[in-house]
Structures are given as C-alpha cells and as structure tokens.
Design an enzyme around this catalytic site. Structure first.
Site, short mmCIF file in Angstrom:
data_model
loop_
_atom_site.label_atom_id
_atom_site.label_comp_id
_atom_site.label_asym_id
_atom_site.label_seq_id
_atom_site.Cartn_x
_atom_site.Cartn_y
_atom_site.Cartn_z
N GLU A 191 -1.14 3.93 -6.56
CA GLU A 191 -2.56 3.85 -6.87
C GLU A 191 -3.24 5.21 -6.72
OE1 GLU A 191 -4.52 0.56 -5.00
OE2 GLU A 191 -2.87 -0.79 -5.46
N CYS B 151 -10.20 3.42 1.66
CA CYS B 151 -9.21 3.86 2.65
C CYS B 151 -8.44 2.70 3.24
CB CYS B 151 -9.94 4.57 3.79
SG CYS B 151 -9.97 6.31 3.57
#
Ligand code: SF4
Length: 335
Positions: free
Chosen positions: A80, A325
């Site tokens: 990703e 995150c």
C-alpha cells in the site's frame, strides 16, 4: 509496469532517443506509449508490446478527498502507498517491503510478516502512480516519506537507490530534503545513512520514554534499547548537522501519561539537545489499542513545549480508507 527490456530495445537508438523515452516515462508521466508523440510510431509499437506501462493498482479515496490510497500489486504481493494532500503539498508515503517482520504491537502491517523486500524500481513506481494521478490536476508529488509497509533500513540498498532516482534532476527531481526515511531504530542503517552525505531526513519511531514500555510495544527495543538508539542518533546529528524527527504514536492509557511526557522531554534534551522535533501522531484504533483523546494529546504536547522541545502534529489522514499510520495491510478491500 515492466521496463526490463527497455535497455535492450534502445541499444541501437541514438542518445537523444533514450532521453526522449526516459523523459516520457519519468518527467511527463505518460500512462501509455501512444502519448509519447515525439517517439517514432514503429518504436512506440515495439515499446507497447515489450514494456507495459500500466501499474496494477486499486485506488481508494477518503471522504474529505485529502487522502488517496493505492493497493499496488507486485507479482502477487500487495503493498500500500498513500497520497496525502494539504494545500499545495502532495506527500506520498511509500512501502519498502511487502509486509513487515518488526512486529510492533500497535501496527496492522506488523501482523503480516515480511514476504519480501521491494526493488527500488517498485518503490519508485509507487511515486510514479501518484504523479500520473496528479498530472490531471496539474500538480506534482512534493514530498516522499518512506513510512509505509516495512522497515526501510532492512531494505537499505534499494531504499537509497530509490532516493537517488527520485532526486535525479533528469527524472522526478524531488529534493532530497523533501524525502524522509523512518525507522524503528535499526542501528546499522542509521550509521550507514549518516555516511551517505544525502540531505534526506531521518525519522525515528520512538513511542515510549522507558525501555520497559518501548519493549512491550516494539520488540526491536529488546535488541537495541533506547540508550543505544539515541546515542547512534546523536552521532547521526553530529555527522550530518541535520535535525531528526522523533515519531511518537499517542496510545490511550499506554504511553500518553503526564509522567511519560516529562520523561520523554528530559530524555530527548539530554541525548539529542535541540536538534529534533517530536511528531505526535494521532492513532487510529486497532484491536487492543485506542488512540489518545485530543485533550490528552494537548496536555502531552504542552509539557514537551514547556520543557523546550519542538512539537508538530499533523492532520490525521485517511482513517476512513484505512490509510493511516498502522493501518496498512495490503488488502484490496477497506473493510
Ligand atoms: S510500525 Fe513500521 S516497523 Fe513496526 S510493524 Fe508496522 S510497518 Fe513494521
């Protein structure tokens, strides 16, 4: 995208033709050889057959349109990459490994294990994908952060090659100072980076001010404790004269107490002086961990600042598309 036959195809072509081809791919960000009008039709046909430009990826956009996540496929491995847009800034967070072996407890990627290191060409392709996306909007990638899936220092050579390639004026021309490499604290990697004479930024993912707490969150701390890590970071600052970013993910009831804030401020001032900034990162709850409340983050921040530590806090990007995150898992869905 596969340009492995490109050199061979161009070997009998004049020098200027090489430049035209590389310009088309890495400066004009073409998605199809048909767009490269200055290359003879016959050569374009050969390139079309042998050097596919398509980057296999699924794209997800956040509701506020500030974040775009790409799930990119490199021979059956999904990784990703995330584009974060704010003002005129377009920052791309790239993955350096398919998965990660570091096992940080709060991180979804850490549960995957590492399938393999990415090649520098695969790291660069993640930026290229977003350059193509932004081209339609007359914008460019302005910053690159090596903070996606994987530990960059465990794929050191390919990461450094990617930095050089992205920095090259003949290709992406992204300033080295606009790129940041983040590490959980792989000491050999930090030492090597300090001798590269590159202007790239270093970020350390610290997340705790005591060894006991850090080891419970990040298994790597059992190998390189905080003291050893910050000594190497201090050497890095000495050799490079550059400021270091200390990343601190705010976990509710775990590392966000007033006493941790005081401890962190004292530790950083003692070890790194003034050559640092702390980045307080709002955490997106995963199984077992919750993000700190805004009030607690403000309290934590105020203590650091009162003690003379510079603090930044960034906009929380892409939570709704699992692009923030600790949420990257290389899946083609966002459920
Ligand atoms: S936080 Fe970074 S180093 Fe730690 S497990 Fe996740 S991807 Fe790996």
């Amino acid at each position: 995208m596969n340009l492995s036959k490109l050199k061979d195809i161009l070997k009998d072509q004049p020098k200027f033709r090489h430049k035209q081809v590389y310009d088309a791919v890495y400066r004009q960000f073409i998605s199809s050889w048909q767009e490269a009008g200055n290359i003879p039709k016959e050569l374009r046909g050969i390139l079309w057959e042998n050097c596919p430009l398509k980057i296999e990826a699924d794209i997800f956009k956040s509701k506020d349109k500030k974040t775009v996540k790409a799930v990119v496929c490199f021979d059956d491995n999904f990784v990703e990459s995330v584009l974060m847009r704010y003002g005129n800034q377009n920052s791309v967070c790239v993955s350096t490994q398919a998965g990660c072996n570091m096992g940080c407890n709060f991180c979804a990627t850490g549960k995957l294990g590492c399938k393999r290191n990415l090649l520098y060409t695969e790291i660069v392709q993640q930026v290229l994908l977003f350059e193509r996306y932004l081209k339609d909007k007359n914008q460019k990638v302005t910053n690159v952060v090596f903070m996606g899936m994987g530990e960059p220092m465990l794929n050191y050579n390919e990461v450094v090659k990617a930095v050089h390639f992205l920095n090259d004026k003949d290709f992406f021309n992204i300033g080295a100072r606009k790129m940041s490499i983040s590490t959980v604290g792989i000491i050999d990697g930090i030492k090597k980076l300090s001798k590269e004479y590159m202007q790239v930024n270093l970020a350390i993912s610290l997340n705790a001010a005591s060894d006991k707490l850090r080891s419970s969150l990040m298994p790597v701390n059992k190998r390189f404790g905080i003291d050893k890590l910050l000594n190497v970071v201090a050497d890095y600052i000495f050799y490079t004269g550059r400021e270091v970013m200390v990343e601190y993910i705010m976990l509710r009831g775990i590392n966000d107490s007033v006493s941790q804030a005081y401890k962190l401020a004292d530790l950083l001032k003692e070890k790194l002086g003034k050559h640092l900034k702390v980045n307080l990162i709002e955490f997106n709850s995963t199984k077992g961990y919750k993000g700190s409340t805004p009030q607690q983050i403000n309290k934590f921040r105020a203590i650091l600042e009162r003690k003379g530590v510079k603090v930044i806090q960034r906009y929380k990007f892409g939570q709704d598309i699992k692009a923030a995150c600790g949420q990257l898992v290389g899946k083609k869905t966002i459920k």
